[in-house]
Motif scaffolding. Structure first.
Motif, mmCIF file in Angstrom:
data_model
loop_
_atom_site.group_PDB
_atom_site.id
_atom_site.type_symbol
_atom_site.label_atom_id
_atom_site.label_comp_id
_atom_site.label_asym_id
_atom_site.label_seq_id
_atom_site.Cartn_x
_atom_site.Cartn_y
_atom_site.Cartn_z
ATOM 1 N N SER A 288 -29.109 8.248 -5.795
ATOM 2 C CA SER A 288 -28.811 6.882 -5.356
ATOM 3 C C SER A 288 -29.758 6.511 -4.226
ATOM 4 N N ASN A 289 -30.301 5.279 -4.274
ATOM 5 C CA ASN A 289 -31.188 4.846 -3.197
ATOM 6 C C ASN A 289 -30.415 4.246 -2.029
ATOM 7 N N ASP A 290 -29.067 4.195 -2.134
ATOM 8 C CA ASP A 290 -28.238 3.690 -1.031
ATOM 9 C C ASP A 290 -26.879 4.372 -1.098
ATOM 10 N N ILE A 291 -26.761 5.506 -0.414
ATOM 11 C CA ILE A 291 -25.522 6.278 -0.493
ATOM 12 C C ILE A 291 -24.389 5.645 0.295
ATOM 13 N N SER A 292 -24.656 4.522 0.993
ATOM 14 C CA SER A 292 -23.561 3.785 1.627
ATOM 15 C C SER A 292 -22.876 2.869 0.618
ATOM 16 N N GLU A 293 -23.515 2.640 -0.532
ATOM 17 C CA GLU A 293 -22.940 1.768 -1.562
ATOM 18 C C GLU A 293 -22.451 2.542 -2.784
ATOM 19 N N GLY B 32 -18.705 3.709 -6.779
ATOM 20 C CA GLY B 32 -18.869 2.812 -5.640
ATOM 21 C C GLY B 32 -18.220 3.382 -4.396
ATOM 22 N N LEU B 33 -18.825 3.091 -3.235
ATOM 23 C CA LEU B 33 -18.291 3.550 -1.955
ATOM 24 C C LEU B 33 -17.908 2.358 -1.082
ATOM 25 N N ASP B 34 -16.939 2.581 -0.195
ATOM 26 C CA ASP B 34 -16.440 1.541 0.704
ATOM 27 C C ASP B 34 -17.155 1.659 2.044
ATOM 28 N N ASP B 35 -17.717 0.530 2.521
ATOM 29 C CA ASP B 35 -18.459 0.581 3.781
ATOM 30 C C ASP B 35 -17.793 -0.171 4.931
ATOM 31 N N ASP B 36 -16.580 -0.740 4.715
ATOM 32 C CA ASP B 36 -15.805 -1.429 5.766
ATOM 33 C C ASP B 36 -16.455 -2.704 6.279
ATOM 34 N N THR B 37 -17.546 -3.134 5.651
ATOM 35 C CA THR B 37 -18.260 -4.324 6.110
ATOM 36 C C THR B 37 -18.178 -5.419 5.052
ATOM 37 N N ALA B 38 -17.900 -6.647 5.492
ATOM 38 C CA ALA B 38 -17.861 -7.788 4.575
ATOM 39 C C ALA B 38 -19.303 -8.231 4.306
ATOM 40 N N ASP B 39 -20.003 -7.439 3.504
ATOM 41 C CA ASP B 39 -21.430 -7.680 3.264
ATOM 42 C C ASP B 39 -21.693 -8.259 1.882
#
Length: 259
Positions: free
Chosen positions: A88-93, A120-127
């Motif tokens: 994954s190129n974005d392990i926060s997502e 999918g991962l949860d990042d706690d940000t309304a992004d």
């Protein structure tokens, strides 16, 4: 007399291959028995092209852990084992499993779909909904497959966060003898930038508020920690009965928090 030679398919991207039709003569005529008839060289044109087929993603992932899948297989039987790395190129997502796929040589596995799962991962940000990619790379002792482009897979991770402020209930009434009451404030999501909330009494003859503002940092873990606000009753010297008043909350700076 006509001799027909038919090419055969070997499922391997081995290029055009030459082979020979070997002749030998036998006869009771000693002039012909064992005579050299000459072999015939034939070129069999290859129809196989080394490649990797990556299937479409089954859907979106989400921050509540929803998964999506896609499949991978080879286009030809490799001369040597092929390993395709997945990242994954974005392990926060989102994350990918497994981290690699192996296709054997000559064992019939090259054209069998292997399934890849993306979570999918949860990042706690309304992004908002965020796109990320599963990056692929191939390695093999087979030069046709080593370093071949397998194609990356784009995935959309659906956001489950909504920017907002949670204000707790007031602990009780104030009074004109200086009785205090409290309530708490926290954010619903981790902001991208610092958030400052101003606090003001709409009737300072009845009550005051402390502090006058609250600050929530970005990415420092303070967004969901209750901050306490104290309201103090004020004596106005007037027999006016019990009077209700409000503490108004307003954003001094939201840093794109979206309220």
């Amino acid at each position: 007399q006509t001799v027909t030679v038919t090419g055969l398919d070997d499922d391997t991207a081995d290029g055009d291959e030459d082979f020979s039709i070997v002749t030998s003569a036998s006869s009771a005529d000693g002039q012909y028995n064992g005579i050299s008839a000459g072999d015939v060289t034939v070129r069999n044109i290859d129809n196989d092209v080394a490649g990797v087929t990556v299937g479409s993603i089954s859907g979106d992932t989400s921050e509540i852990g929803t998964t999506a899948t896609f499949t991978v297989k080879l286009d030809t039987d490799p001369a040597n084992e092929v390993v395709i790395a997945l990242e994954s190129n974005d392990i926060s997502e989102g994350t990918v499993n497994p981290s690699s796929l192996t296709f054997g040589a000559g064992d019939g596995t090259w054209n069998v779909d292997q399934t890849v799962t993306v979570t999918g991962l949860d990042d706690d940000t309304a992004d908002g909904d965020e796109d990320f990619s599963i990056v692929t790379s191939a390695s093999s002792a087979d030069g046709q497959y080593n370093g071949i482009s397998a194609g990356d897979v784009t995935v959309r991770n659906i956001d489950n966060d909504v920017a907002g402020v949670t204000v707790g209930s007031i602990s009780g009434d104030t009074s004109e003898i200086g009785t205090t009451a409290t309530f708490t404030v926290k954010l619903d999501t981790d902001p991208a930038n610092e958030v400052v909330i101003a606090l003001e009494s709409n009737d300072i003859s009845e009550g005051t508020v402390n502090p006058s503002s609250l600050t929530f940092g970005a990415g420092d873990g303070t967004w969901n920690v209750d901050q306490t606000v104290t309201v103090t009753g004020v004596d106005d010297g007037v027999v006016d009965g019990d009077v209700s008043f409000s503490i108004n909350l307003g954003l001094v700076s939201d840093g794109g928090y979206g309220l």
